[in-house]
Scaffold this active site. Structure first.
Site, PDB file in Angstrom:
ATOM      1  N   ASN A   7       0.885  -1.161   0.000  1.00  0.00           N
ATOM      2  CA  ASN A   7       0.000   0.000   0.000  1.00  0.00           C
ATOM      3  C   ASN A   7       0.923   1.212   0.000  1.00  0.00           C
ATOM      4  O   ASN A   7       1.451   1.601   1.039  1.00  0.00           O
ATOM      5  CB  ASN A   7      -0.883  -0.036   1.244  1.00  0.00           C
ATOM      6  CG  ASN A   7      -1.912   1.066   1.243  1.00  0.00           C
ATOM      7  OD1 ASN A   7      -1.837   2.001   0.435  1.00  0.00           O
ATOM      8  ND2 ASN A   7      -2.871   0.978   2.147  1.00  0.00           N
ATOM      9  N   ARG A  71      -2.441  -2.172  -3.611  1.00  0.00           N
ATOM     10  CA  ARG A  71      -3.692  -1.441  -3.437  1.00  0.00           C
ATOM     11  C   ARG A  71      -3.591  -0.199  -4.303  1.00  0.00           C
ATOM     12  O   ARG A  71      -2.698   0.633  -4.108  1.00  0.00           O
ATOM     13  CB  ARG A  71      -3.848  -1.043  -1.974  1.00  0.00           C
ATOM     14  CG  ARG A  71      -4.996  -0.117  -1.753  1.00  0.00           C
ATOM     15  CD  ARG A  71      -5.221   0.093  -0.274  1.00  0.00           C
ATOM     16  NE  ARG A  71      -6.456   0.800  -0.086  1.00  0.00           N
ATOM     17  CZ  ARG A  71      -6.540   2.019   0.439  1.00  0.00           C
ATOM     18  NH1 ARG A  71      -5.459   2.640   0.839  1.00  0.00           N
ATOM     19  NH2 ARG A  71      -7.710   2.590   0.576  1.00  0.00           N
ATOM     20  N   HIS A 160     -13.192   2.164  -0.713  1.00  0.00           N
ATOM     21  CA  HIS A 160     -13.243   1.051   0.251  1.00  0.00           C
ATOM     22  C   HIS A 160     -13.785  -0.226  -0.391  1.00  0.00           C
ATOM     23  O   HIS A 160     -14.283  -1.116   0.300  1.00  0.00           O
ATOM     24  CB  HIS A 160     -14.152   1.375   1.470  1.00  0.00           C
ATOM     25  CG  HIS A 160     -13.594   2.417   2.385  1.00  0.00           C
ATOM     26  ND1 HIS A 160     -14.378   3.391   2.962  1.00  0.00           N
ATOM     27  CD2 HIS A 160     -12.351   2.634   2.848  1.00  0.00           C
ATOM     28  CE1 HIS A 160     -13.638   4.167   3.733  1.00  0.00           C
ATOM     29  NE2 HIS A 160     -12.393   3.730   3.684  1.00  0.00           N
ATOM     30  N   GLU A 360      -8.253  -5.984   4.457  1.00  0.00           N
ATOM     31  CA  GLU A 360      -7.996  -5.591   3.068  1.00  0.00           C
ATOM     32  C   GLU A 360      -6.756  -6.289   2.510  1.00  0.00           C
ATOM     33  O   GLU A 360      -6.716  -6.646   1.337  1.00  0.00           O
ATOM     34  CB  GLU A 360      -7.855  -4.068   2.975  1.00  0.00           C
ATOM     35  CG  GLU A 360      -9.204  -3.393   3.187  1.00  0.00           C
ATOM     36  CD  GLU A 360      -9.127  -1.870   3.248  1.00  0.00           C
ATOM     37  OE1 GLU A 360      -8.898  -1.353   4.351  1.00  0.00           O
ATOM     38  OE2 GLU A 360      -9.275  -1.219   2.205  1.00  0.00           O
TER      39      GLU A 360
END
Ligand code: AMP
Length: 375
Positions: A7, A71, A160, A360
């Site tokens: 991320n 991500r 999200h 996630e």
């Protein structure tokens, strides 16, 4: 498969190593102050990756990484699923930079840093917007002239998505049904917060919009306000940067109470904090009522993320506003701590209220492995 999940932000890089088969977390870490070598930070994302590699050598003890999952915040209208990254995909993500000027360039820097170091490593992009590609036009279109959509891509995208997709699957599993049959309202309540209407496993509306600023009261973001307030403030001399800072970093719970962290607000329990929680829970309850209509009658309400999973007080405040829907919380169940999916409503409740922890990184690792296997 062993998956490195990245991320990548503009000045920080978070990572986890997951076994996509077992879900086990093998390593995790955070490299901060990228671009701030004067204070000991790495000079750029490539140097940040050197530090990740050093840390991984210690924790993985020679186990090789099979693929990297990133991500990526904005997938625009193009990406509705995770994709194997190629040069063409990198360029497509870069073309979306204007829609996410802080996030997408940083995501691409992370992708390029990996490609430089391990040119043969399969990389997969998992988009935060992808789950919401199923929104119908009446939900994604703003009532503004069409040229704003055509020229700038101004529409609701939603965010999200990786979390909502994961939580949909796990909520459905808890209720003993396939994800494609799940219809309900999901509230992802973390520092950023949004709520999504899911019908037959697909997102049909969501509270974040063109950017992650719209919708709920968040840690530091205002959520919905009258857009004319911006025009008013701009006439009063506020600059574009002032307004950005004001609405994204100085509003929400922070603007109302001085604290962006739910725990501090709950602990202080003063009148100002109580009003802030009233404002935030009222806003969320209105969305839940609206989305109950949007999905044609929810079969479940699901709480997830930092506040949704841990703050029984906030869940109670929200559900207490839903008596008109016939939804009731079981105090003992609600107050029980627990890290696994669970039901917290009473038997009389018109539909179950669930707490389903999100993950996630696990979702990105699973998606990455699936794309690599099928490539
Ligand atoms: P996230 O962005 O998902 O990590 O969520 C962060 C938010 O969760 C912050 O507002 C935290 O204060 C809140 N949070 C985390 N743990 C708790 C807890 N035990 N009780 C209340 N709020 C919590």
């Amino acid at each position: 498969m062993i998956i490195l999940v990245i991320n990548s932000g503009s000045s920080s890089l978070k990572y986890q190593v997951r076994d996509s088969g077992t879900g086990e977390r093998l390593a995790n870490g955070l490299i901060e102050r990228i671009g701030d070598s004067a204070h000991g930070g790495p000079a750029d994302h490539t140097e940040a990756l050197d530090r990740v590699t050093e840390q991984l050598e210690a924790s993985l003890q020679g186990r090789p990484i099979d693929a990297v999952g990133h991500r990526v915040v904005h997938g625009g209208e193009r990406f509705s699923e995770p994709v194997l990254i190629t040069n063409e995909i990198i360029r497509a993500i870069e073309r979306l930079n204007p829609l996410a000027p802080l996030h997408n360039p940083a995501n691409v820097q992370g992708i390029r840093a990996i490609a430089e170091r391990w040119p043969d490593m399969p990389q997969v992009a998992v988009f935060d917007t992808a789950f919401h590609r199923t929104l119908p036009e009446h939900a994604w279109r703003y009532a503004v002239p069409d040229e704003l959509y055509k020229k700038f891509g101004i529409r609701r995208y939603g965010f999200h998505g990786t979390s909502f997709e994961y939580v949909t699957r796990h909520a459905a599993a808890l209720l003993g049904m396939p994800a494609e049959e799940f219809t309900g309202v999901l509230a992802h309540l973390g520092n950023g917060a949004s709520v999504t209407a899911v019908q037959n496993g697909r997102s049909i509306d969501t509270s974040m919009g063109f950017t992650p600023l719209e919708g709920l009261v968040m840690g530091t973001r205002s959520g919905d306000i009258d857009p004319s307030i911006l025009l008013f403030l701009s006439r009063e001399g506020y600059s574009e940067e002032d307004l950005d800072r004001l609405l994204n970093r100085e509003s929400g719970l922070k603007g109302l109470t001085g604290h962006n962290d739910m725990r501090s607000i709950e602990e202080s329990s003063d009148a100002v904090g109580t009003m802030a929680l009233d404002i935030a829970s009222y806003r969320l309850a209105k969305y839940i009522g609206g989305y109950h209509v949007a999905v044609g009658g929810s079969q479940a309400l699901v709480f997830t993320a930092g506040i949704g999973e841990n703050s029984w007080r906030f869940r109670e405040r929200v559900v207490n506003r839903l008596a008109a829907l016939g939804v009731y919380i079981d105090d003992a169940e609600n107050q029980k701590p627990g890290g696994s999916p669970r039901e917290i409503s009473t038997e009389e409740s018109a539909f179950p209220v669930l707490v389903v922890p999100t993950d996630e990184e696990a979702a990105i690792a699973e998606a990455t492995a699936a794309v690599v296997v099928s490539a």
